[in-house]
Design a protein around this motif. Sequence first.
Motif, PDB file in Angstrom:
ATOM      1  N   GLU A  88       0.836  -1.205   0.000  1.00  0.00           N
ATOM      2  CA  GLU A  88       0.000   0.000   0.000  1.00  0.00           C
ATOM      3  C   GLU A  88       0.866   1.248   0.000  1.00  0.00           C
ATOM      4  OE1 GLU A  88      -3.165   0.150   2.869  1.00  0.00           O
ATOM      5  OE2 GLU A  88      -3.593  -1.976   2.591  1.00  0.00           O
ATOM      6  N   ARG A  89       1.950   1.223   0.757  1.00  0.00           N
ATOM      7  CA  ARG A  89       2.860   2.379   0.806  1.00  0.00           C
ATOM      8  C   ARG A  89       3.495   2.634  -0.562  1.00  0.00           C
ATOM      9  NH1 ARG A  89       8.660   2.903   3.662  1.00  0.00           N
ATOM     10  NH2 ARG A  89       8.850   5.157   3.549  1.00  0.00           N
ATOM     11  N   GLN A  90       3.990   1.575  -1.211  1.00  0.00           N
ATOM     12  CA  GLN A  90       4.577   1.734  -2.539  1.00  0.00           C
ATOM     13  C   GLN A  90       3.554   2.291  -3.518  1.00  0.00           C
ATOM     14  OE1 GLN A  90       5.880  -2.300  -3.036  1.00  0.00           O
ATOM     15  NE2 GLN A  90       7.990  -1.839  -2.440  1.00  0.00           N
ATOM     16  N   GLN A  91       2.338   1.798  -3.429  1.00  0.00           N
ATOM     17  CA  GLN A  91       1.279   2.278  -4.319  1.00  0.00           C
ATOM     18  C   GLN A  91       1.029   3.769  -4.097  1.00  0.00           C
ATOM     19  OE1 GLN A  91      -2.148  -0.220  -4.095  1.00  0.00           O
ATOM     20  NE2 GLN A  91      -3.191   0.808  -5.765  1.00  0.00           N
ATOM     21  N   ARG A  92       0.948   4.202  -2.849  1.00  0.00           N
ATOM     22  CA  ARG A  92       0.727   5.629  -2.538  1.00  0.00           C
ATOM     23  C   ARG A  92       1.883   6.492  -3.019  1.00  0.00           C
ATOM     24  NH1 ARG A  92      -0.714   3.684   2.472  1.00  0.00           N
ATOM     25  NH2 ARG A  92       1.242   4.447   3.348  1.00  0.00           N
ATOM     26  N   VAL A  93       3.119   6.056  -2.710  1.00  0.00           N
ATOM     27  CA  VAL A  93       4.305   6.842  -3.075  1.00  0.00           C
ATOM     28  C   VAL A  93       4.438   6.933  -4.596  1.00  0.00           C
ATOM     29  CG1 VAL A  93       6.833   6.877  -3.014  1.00  0.00           C
ATOM     30  CG2 VAL A  93       5.548   6.422  -0.921  1.00  0.00           C
ATOM     31  N   LEU A  94       4.278   5.812  -5.279  1.00  0.00           N
ATOM     32  CA  LEU A  94       4.406   5.819  -6.743  1.00  0.00           C
ATOM     33  C   LEU A  94       3.296   6.626  -7.406  1.00  0.00           C
ATOM     34  CD1 LEU A  94       5.520   2.127  -7.222  1.00  0.00           C
ATOM     35  CD2 LEU A  94       6.836   4.153  -7.894  1.00  0.00           C
ATOM     36  N   THR A  95       2.081   6.525  -6.903  1.00  0.00           N
ATOM     37  CA  THR A  95       0.977   7.310  -7.454  1.00  0.00           C
ATOM     38  C   THR A  95       1.273   8.796  -7.306  1.00  0.00           C
ATOM     39  OG1 THR A  95      -0.658   5.573  -7.093  1.00  0.00           O
ATOM     40  CG2 THR A  95      -1.492   7.827  -7.234  1.00  0.00           C
ATOM     41  N   ALA A  96       1.754   9.203  -6.147  1.00  0.00           N
ATOM     42  CA  ALA A  96       2.081  10.617  -5.912  1.00  0.00           C
ATOM     43  C   ALA A  96       3.273  11.056  -6.766  1.00  0.00           C
ATOM     44  CB  ALA A  96       2.372  10.849  -4.430  1.00  0.00           C
ATOM     45  N   THR A  97       4.296  10.215  -6.843  1.00  0.00           N
ATOM     46  CA  THR A  97       5.514  10.562  -7.588  1.00  0.00           C
ATOM     47  C   THR A  97       5.260  10.624  -9.094  1.00  0.00           C
ATOM     48  OG1 THR A  97       6.869   9.505  -5.890  1.00  0.00           O
ATOM     49  CG2 THR A  97       7.912   9.890  -8.024  1.00  0.00           C
ATOM     50  N   LEU A  98       4.491   9.669  -9.604  1.00  0.00           N
ATOM     51  CA  LEU A  98       4.259   9.581 -11.046  1.00  0.00           C
ATOM     52  C   LEU A  98       3.087  10.436 -11.518  1.00  0.00           C
ATOM     53  CD1 LEU A  98       4.796   5.722 -11.409  1.00  0.00           C
ATOM     54  CD2 LEU A  98       6.443   7.556 -11.915  1.00  0.00           C
ATOM     55  N   GLY A  99       2.262  10.894 -10.585  1.00  0.00           N
ATOM     56  CA  GLY A  99       1.144  11.763 -10.945  1.00  0.00           C
ATOM     57  C   GLY A  99       0.000  11.048 -11.642  1.00  0.00           C
ATOM     58  N   ARG A 100      -0.096   9.752 -11.460  1.00  0.00           N
ATOM     59  CA  ARG A 100      -1.170   8.925 -12.033  1.00  0.00           C
ATOM     60  C   ARG A 100      -1.239   7.647 -11.220  1.00  0.00           C
ATOM     61  NH1 ARG A 100       2.568  10.537 -15.372  1.00  0.00           N
ATOM     62  NH2 ARG A 100       1.132  11.452 -16.828  1.00  0.00           N
ATOM     63  N   PRO A 101      -2.361   6.945 -11.285  1.00  0.00           N
ATOM     64  CA  PRO A 101      -2.485   5.727 -10.487  1.00  0.00           C
ATOM     65  C   PRO A 101      -1.395   4.707 -10.813  1.00  0.00           C
ATOM     66  CG  PRO A 101      -4.608   6.347 -11.421  1.00  0.00           C
ATOM     67  CD  PRO A 101      -3.587   7.242 -12.040  1.00  0.00           C
ATOM     68  N   ALA A 102      -0.827   4.117  -9.761  1.00  0.00           N
ATOM     69  CA  ALA A 102       0.156   3.047  -9.891  1.00  0.00           C
ATOM     70  C   ALA A 102      -0.408   1.833  -9.146  1.00  0.00           C
ATOM     71  CB  ALA A 102       1.490   3.469  -9.300  1.00  0.00           C
ATOM     72  N   VAL A 103      -0.630   0.752  -9.867  1.00  0.00           N
ATOM     73  CA  VAL A 103      -1.217  -0.448  -9.276  1.00  0.00           C
ATOM     74  C   VAL A 103      -0.489  -1.693  -9.760  1.00  0.00           C
ATOM     75  CG1 VAL A 103      -3.510   0.589  -9.010  1.00  0.00           C
ATOM     76  CG2 VAL A 103      -2.960  -0.672 -11.074  1.00  0.00           C
ATOM     77  N   SER A 104      -0.635  -2.768  -9.019  1.00  0.00           N
ATOM     78  CA  SER A 104      -0.052  -4.029  -9.444  1.00  0.00           C
ATOM     79  C   SER A 104      -0.950  -4.682 -10.492  1.00  0.00           C
ATOM     80  CB  SER A 104       0.138  -4.961  -8.252  1.00  0.00           C
ATOM     81  OG  SER A 104      -1.090  -5.356  -7.736  1.00  0.00           O
ATOM     82  N   LEU A 105      -0.356  -5.538 -11.291  1.00  0.00           N
ATOM     83  CA  LEU A 105      -1.098  -6.230 -12.344  1.00  0.00           C
ATOM     84  C   LEU A 105      -2.246  -7.032 -11.749  1.00  0.00           C
ATOM     85  CD1 LEU A 105      -1.385  -7.075 -15.322  1.00  0.00           C
ATOM     86  CD2 LEU A 105       0.229  -8.937 -14.826  1.00  0.00           C
ATOM     87  N   SER A 106      -2.005  -7.722 -10.646  1.00  0.00           N
ATOM     88  CA  SER A 106      -3.060  -8.545 -10.042  1.00  0.00           C
ATOM     89  C   SER A 106      -4.238  -7.684  -9.608  1.00  0.00           C
ATOM     90  CB  SER A 106      -2.517  -9.344  -8.862  1.00  0.00           C
ATOM     91  OG  SER A 106      -1.973  -8.494  -7.872  1.00  0.00           O
ATOM     92  N   ASP A 107      -3.975  -6.481  -9.086  1.00  0.00           N
ATOM     93  CA  ASP A 107      -5.061  -5.566  -8.703  1.00  0.00           C
ATOM     94  C   ASP A 107      -5.811  -5.059  -9.932  1.00  0.00           C
ATOM     95  OD1 ASP A 107      -4.446  -5.874  -6.027  1.00  0.00           O
ATOM     96  OD2 ASP A 107      -3.287  -4.021  -5.906  1.00  0.00           O
ATOM     97  N   ALA A 108      -5.061  -4.739 -10.991  1.00  0.00           N
ATOM     98  CA  ALA A 108      -5.685  -4.230 -12.214  1.00  0.00           C
ATOM     99  C   ALA A 108      -6.583  -5.288 -12.854  1.00  0.00           C
ATOM    100  CB  ALA A 108      -4.618  -3.784 -13.210  1.00  0.00           C
ATOM    101  N   LEU A 109      -6.139  -6.524 -12.846  1.00  0.00           N
ATOM    102  CA  LEU A 109      -6.928  -7.598 -13.456  1.00  0.00           C
ATOM    103  C   LEU A 109      -8.116  -7.982 -12.572  1.00  0.00           C
ATOM    104  CD1 LEU A 109      -4.085  -9.873 -14.871  1.00  0.00           C
ATOM    105  CD2 LEU A 109      -5.491  -8.206 -16.106  1.00  0.00           C
ATOM    106  N   ALA A 110      -7.999  -7.793 -11.277  1.00  0.00           N
ATOM    107  CA  ALA A 110      -9.071  -8.140 -10.348  1.00  0.00           C
ATOM    108  C   ALA A 110     -10.231  -7.150 -10.405  1.00  0.00           C
ATOM    109  CB  ALA A 110      -8.538  -8.216  -8.927  1.00  0.00           C
ATOM    110  N   THR A 111      -9.985  -5.930 -10.883  1.00  0.00           N
ATOM    111  CA  THR A 111     -11.040  -4.908 -10.904  1.00  0.00           C
ATOM    112  C   THR A 111     -12.009  -5.119 -12.053  1.00  0.00           C
ATOM    113  OG1 THR A 111      -9.661  -3.378 -12.195  1.00  0.00           O
ATOM    114  CG2 THR A 111      -9.617  -3.168  -9.791  1.00  0.00           C
ATOM    115  N   ASP A 112     -11.654  -5.934 -13.016  1.00  0.00           N
ATOM    116  CA  ASP A 112     -12.552  -6.162 -14.158  1.00  0.00           C
ATOM    117  C   ASP A 112     -13.490  -7.304 -13.891  1.00  0.00           C
ATOM    118  OD1 ASP A 112     -11.477  -4.099 -15.496  1.00  0.00           O
ATOM    119  OD2 ASP A 112     -10.159  -5.294 -16.766  1.00  0.00           O
TER     120      ASP A 112
END
Length: 112
Positions: A88-112
């Motif tokens: 969760e921390r990596q996701q928050r830091v990367l999202t803030a640093t990159l200026g767009r959502p950063a998620v793992s592949l498993s999370d991205a595939l699970a949302t569909d």
Amino acid sequence: MVLVGYFSAKQKDFESLMTSAAQELAARGAHVVVQIVQRRGVSDGGVQKMSLPYSSRTLLSYGKVREVAQACDQANADAVIFIASLTERQQRVLTATLGRPAVSLSDALATD
């Protein structure tokens, strides 16, 4: 979107894993515009630390995070998908640093 893979040097089939992940995302309607790979243990001194992330905050090295950010800006990507699981921390830091959502592949595939 930008697809990012983090692999140890022992992982010889990383290119096929990247291709497979891009195909899975494309099958769900996503458009992968850039693929970036960070490998660990390729250089001297990295072998002992292969299973560890470069950074507990971002998973990647500082230079690779900058490369991902630049690729996102140039491609006008709306998200960054990491093949590796993110805390969760990596996701928050990367999202803030990159200026767009950063998620793992498993999370991205699970949302569909």
